[in-house]
Design a protein around this motif. Sequence first.
Motif, PDB file in Angstrom:
ATOM      1  N   THR A 194      41.190  48.251  48.031  1.00  0.00           N
ATOM      2  CA  THR A 194      41.300  47.773  49.557  1.00  0.00           C
ATOM      3  C   THR A 194      39.975  46.161  49.799  1.00  0.00           C
ATOM      4  O   THR A 194      40.413  45.211  49.139  1.00  0.00           O
ATOM      5  N   TRP A 195      39.725  46.193  50.738  1.00  0.00           N
ATOM      6  CA  TRP A 195      39.016  45.092  51.507  1.00  0.00           C
ATOM      7  C   TRP A 195      38.018  45.129  50.470  1.00  0.00           C
ATOM      8  O   TRP A 195      36.766  45.582  51.127  1.00  0.00           O
ATOM      9  N   SER A 202      30.344  46.511  49.359  1.00  0.00           N
ATOM     10  CA  SER A 202      32.063  46.975  49.246  1.00  0.00           C
ATOM     11  C   SER A 202      33.012  48.121  48.581  1.00  0.00           C
ATOM     12  O   SER A 202      33.857  47.577  48.102  1.00  0.00           O
ATOM     13  N   THR A 203      32.424  48.562  48.005  1.00  0.00           N
ATOM     14  CA  THR A 203      32.680  49.109  46.398  1.00  0.00           C
ATOM     15  C   THR A 203      32.386  50.913  46.591  1.00  0.00           C
ATOM     16  O   THR A 203      31.697  50.861  47.174  1.00  0.00           O
TER      17      THR A 203
END
Length: 393
Positions: A194-195, A202-203
């Motif tokens: 994923t981005w 962002s995890t």
Amino acid sequence: MSKRGKTLNSQSREQVVKLFEYFERESVNGGPLLPVSQPRDRVAEALGIGKRTVTQILKEKHGSSGTEENTLSTPKKRKRDKKVVDIDNFDAAAIRNHIYGYYSRKEYPTRKNLMSSLKEVGLFFGGKSSLSKILRSIGFRYKKSDKRKILLERYDIILKRLTFLRQVKTITAWDNVVFIDETWLNANHTVSQTWTDDTAASTSKVPLGKGARLIICHAGSASQGFIPDCLLAFASKSTSDYHEEMNFEVFKEWFAKLLANLENPSTIIMDNAPYHSVQVDKPPTQATKKQEIVSWLERNGVEANPTLLKVELLNLVKATKPSKPRYVIDELALEHGHEVIRLPPYHCQYNAIELIWAQIKGHAARNNTEPPFSTAKLLTLLQNACAEVTTED
């Protein structure tokens, strides 16, 4: 100073055109496109070449001191010895066998040691890049060895593949073909990419590791989709191969339920997992005790003298046993008006349900984003995913 009247080659003439077009653009612009304080950048832009190339040419012309006046020359192309990579079939076979020799000696062939050993036996005298070209030309690639591909070309596997393909070519009613398979899902199963910028923000919250395992068995066809009431799923109690926890008794009970839910006489395609392949009165083998061999022969109408040697009894077994194995599951299906076709070993790509498993696991991965990460929650995701599978799928 440049010499007037000198004939320009085609490349120089192209540069003249580019230079003119650049100055023309500057004329339209009403001034320089790039600051005049950046001559290197302006030359690179005008001639359509890289700034590094401009730097290299200036260094060649004026030297490292910047005060020299050297004569520019066209860089010479490196000569390649085409004969080094131009080998005949005899040399190709010899190099191939030379590489096989490494494996027979339980060694690994690297480009470095191949260059040395091939030179010693007079098969190759070139450089590294030429050797790489030769290796590629005779079918070698530097990659992970595909042992499954090797197994697929084993003689007995080829025969089983041909038998299977001939069987399925006789199928006319593909809507009544039922595909069976087992798979698994781990409690921490989620999307793998994923981005992210590798920060906590962002995890995902999915824990590290695979987590507990859910073992799954199902069947489907183009006429019924997933067969109703035939999803079998249970939590694994070990971390070993999931095939070890699916035994014959569990599978046989599930299979009987499947047969009761099939609407029409069907062709059932499955693999050769041990719990699929329990034989009816399995013939004895070398590992079977002598008395058990005698009992098997007597059950099959053969008088067996217990005083015979074991090898003699096994010879009687060989003459008596059926030409093809009789499987409990196959005969159970036949009693209900269905036929079983077995996949050849290592050929899971012939089982269409594999594509559905990918769809199921994708659904679970996309929705397994928050706690709890457990087999109970995964079972709910599995049931929802199965409900979305259509006959068209």
